[in-house]
Design a protein around this motif. Structure first.
Motif, PDB file in Angstrom:
ATOM      1  N   ARG A  94       1.182  -1.294   0.060  1.00 57.45           N
ATOM      2  CA  ARG A  94       0.026   0.191   0.041  1.00 57.45           C
ATOM      3  C   ARG A  94       0.893   1.654   0.095  1.00 57.45           C
ATOM      4  O   ARG A  94       1.333   1.407  -0.822  1.00 57.45           O
ATOM      5  CB  ARG A  94      -1.307  -0.044   0.901  1.00 57.45           C
ATOM      6  CG  ARG A  94      -2.344  -1.183   1.327  1.00 57.45           C
ATOM      7  CD  ARG A  94      -2.565  -1.050   1.974  1.00 57.45           C
ATOM      8  NE  ARG A  94      -4.083  -1.962   1.929  1.00 57.45           N
ATOM      9  CZ  ARG A  94      -5.329  -2.286   3.010  1.00 57.45           C
ATOM     10  NH1 ARG A  94      -5.413  -1.672   4.068  1.00 57.45           N
ATOM     11  NH2 ARG A  94      -6.007  -2.803   2.580  1.00 57.45           N
ATOM     12  N   PRO A 212     -10.202  -0.047   3.238  1.00 55.53           N
ATOM     13  CA  PRO A 212     -10.298  -1.337   2.030  1.00 55.53           C
ATOM     14  C   PRO A 212      -9.936  -2.422   2.861  1.00 55.53           C
ATOM     15  O   PRO A 212      -8.687  -2.701   2.941  1.00 55.53           O
ATOM     16  CB  PRO A 212     -10.038  -0.424   1.077  1.00 55.53           C
ATOM     17  CG  PRO A 212      -9.378   0.162   1.670  1.00 55.53           C
ATOM     18  CD  PRO A 212      -9.522   0.879   2.685  1.00 55.53           C
ATOM     19  N   PRO A 213     -10.535  -3.836   3.032  1.00 53.96           N
ATOM     20  CA  PRO A 213     -10.136  -4.566   3.402  1.00 53.96           C
ATOM     21  C   PRO A 213      -9.156  -5.624   2.112  1.00 53.96           C
ATOM     22  O   PRO A 213      -9.472  -4.702   0.877  1.00 53.96           O
ATOM     23  CB  PRO A 213     -11.108  -5.604   4.116  1.00 53.96           C
ATOM     24  CG  PRO A 213     -12.620  -4.965   2.683  1.00 53.96           C
ATOM     25  CD  PRO A 213     -12.100  -3.529   2.692  1.00 53.96           C
ATOM     26  N   PRO A 214      -7.993  -6.083   2.834  1.00 51.71           N
ATOM     27  CA  PRO A 214      -8.054  -6.308   1.653  1.00 51.71           C
ATOM     28  C   PRO A 214      -8.380  -7.973   1.140  1.00 51.71           C
ATOM     29  O   PRO A 214      -8.646  -8.522   1.464  1.00 51.71           O
ATOM     30  CB  PRO A 214      -6.048  -7.118   2.511  1.00 51.71           C
ATOM     31  CG  PRO A 214      -6.602  -6.993   3.329  1.00 51.71           C
ATOM     32  CD  PRO A 214      -7.956  -6.063   4.308  1.00 51.71           C
ATOM     33  N   SER A 215      -7.608  -8.025  -0.092  1.00 49.91           N
ATOM     34  CA  SER A 215      -8.291  -8.741  -0.920  1.00 49.91           C
ATOM     35  C   SER A 215      -7.922 -10.133  -0.984  1.00 49.91           C
ATOM     36  O   SER A 215      -6.032 -10.446  -0.045  1.00 49.91           O
ATOM     37  CB  SER A 215      -8.566  -8.837  -2.512  1.00 49.91           C
ATOM     38  OG  SER A 215      -6.994  -9.297  -3.166  1.00 49.91           O
ATOM     39  N   ASP A 216      -8.278 -11.630  -1.304  1.00 47.75           N
ATOM     40  CA  ASP A 216      -7.647 -12.966  -1.053  1.00 47.75           C
ATOM     41  C   ASP A 216      -5.225 -12.690  -1.662  1.00 47.75           C
ATOM     42  O   ASP A 216      -4.601 -13.020  -0.673  1.00 47.75           O
ATOM     43  CB  ASP A 216      -7.791 -14.139  -1.512  1.00 47.75           C
ATOM     44  CG  ASP A 216      -9.214 -14.079  -0.211  1.00 47.75           C
ATOM     45  OD1 ASP A 216      -9.181 -13.645   1.113  1.00 47.75           O
ATOM     46  OD2 ASP A 216     -10.631 -14.605  -0.655  1.00 47.75           O
ATOM     47  N   ALA A 217      -5.895 -12.279  -2.812  1.00 49.50           N
ATOM     48  CA  ALA A 217      -4.542 -12.381  -3.518  1.00 49.50           C
ATOM     49  C   ALA A 217      -4.071 -11.007  -2.974  1.00 49.50           C
ATOM     50  O   ALA A 217      -2.414 -11.534  -2.919  1.00 49.50           O
ATOM     51  CB  ALA A 217      -5.333 -11.161  -4.649  1.00 49.50           C
ATOM     52  N   ASP A 218      -4.601  -9.978  -2.064  1.00 52.88           N
ATOM     53  CA  ASP A 218      -3.355  -8.746  -1.986  1.00 52.88           C
ATOM     54  C   ASP A 218      -2.663  -9.380  -0.224  1.00 52.88           C
ATOM     55  O   ASP A 218      -1.669  -9.462  -0.071  1.00 52.88           O
ATOM     56  CB  ASP A 218      -4.747  -7.960  -0.655  1.00 52.88           C
ATOM     57  CG  ASP A 218      -4.903  -6.903  -2.203  1.00 52.88           C
ATOM     58  OD1 ASP A 218      -4.024  -6.914  -2.283  1.00 52.88           O
ATOM     59  OD2 ASP A 218      -5.760  -6.564  -1.238  1.00 52.88           O
ATOM     60  N   GLN A 220      -2.343 -12.902   0.282  1.00 52.22           N
ATOM     61  CA  GLN A 220      -1.084 -14.041  -0.430  1.00 52.22           C
ATOM     62  C   GLN A 220      -0.208 -13.119  -0.682  1.00 52.22           C
ATOM     63  O   GLN A 220       1.441 -13.784  -0.689  1.00 52.22           O
ATOM     64  CB  GLN A 220      -1.792 -14.948  -1.576  1.00 52.22           C
ATOM     65  CG  GLN A 220      -3.003 -15.907  -1.075  1.00 52.22           C
ATOM     66  CD  GLN A 220      -3.853 -15.990  -1.657  1.00 52.22           C
ATOM     67  OE1 GLN A 220      -3.166 -16.527  -2.916  1.00 52.22           O
ATOM     68  NE2 GLN A 220      -4.781 -17.197  -2.427  1.00 52.22           N
ATOM     69  N   ARG A 252      -8.555 -15.353   7.584  1.00 49.59           N
ATOM     70  CA  ARG A 252      -8.432 -15.751   6.169  1.00 49.59           C
ATOM     71  C   ARG A 252      -6.765 -15.373   6.029  1.00 49.59           C
ATOM     72  O   ARG A 252      -6.781 -15.575   5.164  1.00 49.59           O
ATOM     73  CB  ARG A 252      -8.995 -13.998   5.367  1.00 49.59           C
ATOM     74  CG  ARG A 252     -10.369 -14.111   5.606  1.00 49.59           C
ATOM     75  CD  ARG A 252     -10.750 -12.804   4.730  1.00 49.59           C
ATOM     76  NE  ARG A 252     -10.787 -12.516   3.424  1.00 49.59           N
ATOM     77  CZ  ARG A 252      -9.727 -11.703   3.139  1.00 49.59           C
ATOM     78  NH1 ARG A 252     -10.271 -10.171   3.744  1.00 49.59           N
ATOM     79  NH2 ARG A 252     -10.050 -11.055   1.827  1.00 49.59           N
TER      80      ARG A 252
END
Length: 561
Positions: A94, A212-218, A220, A252
């Motif tokens: 970020r 904003p919450p991180p995505s699964d890709a974020d 990983q 997660r």
């Protein structure tokens, strides 16, 4: 004179041949009985034998690769007893302020982040240094307001403080009339009561909805970034010191670790702490047990629990035995001793490891008291409690680490005269400042040290930490050492970065030293730490990192002259 580790004499004819032999080196094993060797043989990712060049040559077969170290120093790969791989990786993905040294640097970096982030949503980042906000380390919203007044700007320092702009305060409905939450502080103008832009401890949650919450890709990607960085520093073992999870027993973070592991990218012995929620009670044990079982089913280890007892000294949220200098305030524990002892005893009975965040001397005492109560109930179990940070430890409590079997997890890079430390010393005064990071005293009184960087709060580079552990002076500085009597030896520092990290991870029979049967987690470095001045250690570079016998940083061809 070289003291060689025996290879258990020459092997019989039918002994297995090595896949790889590393020879003609200075091999420091961290094995107390025989610390030095010349060669090591590896087979199927494990150490087959350690000894002299002649002894290990007998392990050569038709397909064995032999690599000449040309006298270079080979060490067991490092571990890190306190890291935040997901938080750290995300902070660099970020808007990272870690490269900034001045407020003008921050202005430039944040403006660039705003410019490249489309839309009108929150810009979130981390890594600011509170010492750039004198006199008390409290960040100011006006600096961020100059950059953007129409979108929320939120930046995290060390997990205990947020720096926010006026728009973030407005969107979160934080005003002078907003009460401080339990265990938290909204930093305010002393004259008007208006929020000034700092949110401490639990008050950080007031703006959670804006981040904003991180995505699964974020998630990983953060783990993968951290693994690569740590491998480049020669680290192949870490203790993730605070894995987040949701009420109901899902995480997660654990799912992300599994995905990275399935791709073969988790080149790291990984042990996880599940974060204890101070807002809940003992009923959360059911969720913790479920999470640990889920991790085990995924081939991961999450049998530690992280307790946050207090905050930090500059903001006076750390729990102290006596008031801060010039005040009547002592800070306060965020969890009562009775609750903490009940939780630790319940975890101990189930074989879970307690890990305590304790910075003030009162918080350190509370952690030790909780362990003592558990010991009186359950005896000396092998859960290997850890206390991290411990900026100040009262002299009366220093021998209790050895007596109770509690490992002191220090961040050695912090034990020097630098700007944040000066804020700390101002708050606690000259007498208590003599008990800052008493690593030497802990060892002398029979305790155990394990080093961890608390990355990304501080650099994860072990060579920087080793230098400060030996000198108590920041790399490249010419200031007086901070508490020079608390310095440790090179051998002690190396053990605290290797075998004793493995110990707190319950992996000391698997890694942490160079001995037959252990995982071939090894590093070759570009200068011999035992032959150079201590003030040069920070410049050391890793040439090759092996994890389970396979290069994960650098390459063996790099060792050829």
């Amino acid at each position: 004179m070289l003291l060689a580790v025996s290879a258990n004499s020459a092997p019989p004819q039918e002994a297995p041949a090595a896949d790889l032999i590393l020879t003609n080196g200075r091999i420091y094993t961290v094995e107390a009985g025989a610390p030095w060797a010349e060669a090591v043989a590896i087979r199927d990712g494990r150490i087959l034998a350690v000894g002299t060049r002649a002894e290990i040559a007998a392990r050569k077969g038709a397909k064995t690769r032999v690599v000449d170290l040309h006298g270079r120093l080979l060490l067991p790969a490092f571990g890190d007893a306190h890291a935040h791989p997901i938080f750290g990786g995300m902070s660099h993905a970020r808007c990272s302020l870690s490269a900034g040294k001045t407020l003008d640097d921050y202005r430039r970096i944040i403006a660039e982040c705003v410019a490249r982030t489309p839309g009108t949503g929150t810009v979130f980042g981390s890594g600011f240094n509170q010492s750039l906000f004198p006199p008390k380390g409290i960040p100011r919203k006006e600096i961020l307001d100059e950059i953007s007044s129409d979108r929320a700007l939120i930046f995290e320092s060390d997990g205990h403080t947020l720096w926010v702009n006026s728009k973030a305060l407005e969107l979160a409905k934080i005003t002078k009339d907003t009460p401080d939450p339990k265990n938290g502080t909204i930093d305010r103008d002393p004259a008007t009561g208006e929020p000034v832009g700092g949110l401490e401890e639990s008050a950080m949650a007031l703006v959670d909805a804006l981040v904003p919450p991180p995505s699964d890709a974020d998630l990983q990607g953060a783990i993968t970034y951290s693994v690569r960085l740590f491998n480049s520093y020669g680290i192949t073992s870490w203790h993730d010191a605070a894995v987040e999870w949701d009420k109901g027993g899902t995480s997660r973070a654990i799912q992300a670790y599994k995905a990275v592991q399935d791709r073969g990218a988790l080149t790291m012995h990984t042990v996880m702490d599940l974060r204890w929620n101070n807002a809940r009670g003992i009923e959360q044990m059911a969720d913790i047990l479920k999470l640990s079982d889920d991790a085990r089913a995924r081939g991961l280890t999450a049998k530690g629990v992280k307790f946050f007892i207090d905050g930090v000294i500059p903001q006076q949220t750390a729990a102290m035995l006596a008031p801060y200098e010039g005040t009547t305030e002592k800070g306060a524990a965020q969890i009562s001793l009775d609750m903490l002892a009940e939780a630790v005893t319940a975890l101990d009975a189930r074989g879970f490891q307690p890990h305590f965040h304790a910075i003030g001397d009162a918080a350190v005492r509370e952690a030790l008291d909780a362990v003592a109560r558990t010991r009186s109930h359950d005896g000396r179990t092998d859960t290997r409690p850890m206390i991290s940070h411990m900026n100040v430890i009262d002299p009366a409590d220093q021998p209790r680490f050895g007596q109770l079997g509690v490992t002191a997890v220090f961040q050695p890079l912090w034990a020097c005269d630098e700007a944040y430390m000066r804020l700390t010393m101002e708050r606690i005064g000259p007498v208590r400042s003599t008990t800052i990071y008493p690593a030497g005293s802990i060892l002398r009184s029979g305790g155990r040290l394990a080093y961890g960087a608390d990355w990304s709060v501080a650099s994860a580079n072990p060579f920087e930490g080793i230098e400060v552990a030996l000198t108590r002076i920041a790399p490249g500085e010419n200031l007086a050492p901070l508490g020079p009597d608390e310095a440790v030896t090179l051998e002690q520092a190396l053990r605290a970065y290797t075998l004793d990290v493995a110990y707190v991870n319950h992996l000391d029979t698997e890694t942490g030293s160079i001995a037959p049967g252990k995982s071939a987690d090894l590093i070759v470095v570009d200068q011999d730490l035992f032959k150079i001045p201590a003030r040069q250690i920070h410049a050391t570079k890793v040439l090759v990192t092996l994890f389970r016998g396979t290069p994960v940083y650098g390459g063996l061809d790099r060792l050829a002259r």
